[in-house]
Motif scaffolding. Sequence first.
Motif, PDB file in Angstrom:
ATOM      1  N   ASN A  86      41.543  17.813  82.272  1.00 29.53           N
ATOM      2  CA  ASN A  86      41.087  19.002  81.554  1.00 29.53           C
ATOM      3  C   ASN A  86      39.564  19.013  81.541  1.00 29.53           C
ATOM      4  O   ASN A  86      38.939  18.103  80.997  1.00 29.53           O
ATOM      5  N   TYR A  88      37.512  20.561  79.851  1.00 29.08           N
ATOM      6  CA  TYR A  88      36.932  20.725  78.519  1.00 29.08           C
ATOM      7  C   TYR A  88      37.192  19.520  77.620  1.00 29.08           C
ATOM      8  O   TYR A  88      36.806  19.513  76.469  1.00 29.08           O
ATOM      9  N   LYS A  89      37.879  18.536  78.175  1.00 31.87           N
ATOM     10  CA  LYS A  89      38.206  17.346  77.375  1.00 31.87           C
ATOM     11  C   LYS A  89      37.904  16.104  78.199  1.00 31.87           C
ATOM     12  O   LYS A  89      38.379  15.955  79.319  1.00 31.87           O
TER      13      LYS A  89
END
Length: 228
Positions: A86, A88-89
């Motif tokens: 991910n 964003y992570k």
Amino acid sequence: MQNVNYIKHLKGVFIQFSKDNRLNPTHISLYVALFQIWNNNRFLEEFYINREEVMRFSKIGSKSTYHKCIKELSHWKYIIYYPSHNPYKGSKIKMFKFETSTGQALVHNSTNIETSSGQALVSINKHIQTIENNKNINKLDQPKNENEVIVFFEKEKWTTIEAQKFFNHYQGIGWKVGGKTKIVNWQATAKNWIIKAEEIKNKENQKSVSQNMDNLKISKNKNYNEPL
């Protein structure tokens, strides 16, 4: 938060590094960067990382090198790496404890390097530099330059010319005995060179004396009436 002793842990893991021939300086630099981020997170059981930040701390410029080394550290049980797909992570890291028996206090926020959160960390490069310095101190497979050889020969009461002969000979064959076996300690090899040179010198002196004595020999029955 885990109860981790900063000094004990570093001492323990550096001892492990010295025994592990699989590691190279990039692995060590990456590990120390992760350790500093772990320190910044107050030694949580697991914590998230930002790849760009870790690469900047560890001075790794290649993403492929970064991924290769972090996976190998995980495979070799220095850490557990949970990669994130991910964007964003960040990926998650779990650190194993390496501690020695010395009783020193925990250190969390010494000055030198600042993270994006503004908290100061102990210098990453300081630990790497210590390892490199220890390697250089013990590096005796070849001299730094010709001058170092000359100084060594002068201490052994031998001439600059002999030092240059030694340096040029082994420099020409890649600092290998007989051109095959890599030299472990050039100073020991130099002492052997000096011993052999001394033996050659003594043989030459003995030969010279012997020749002079032969030239001085005369016959008791020489007839001095014979023409020269």
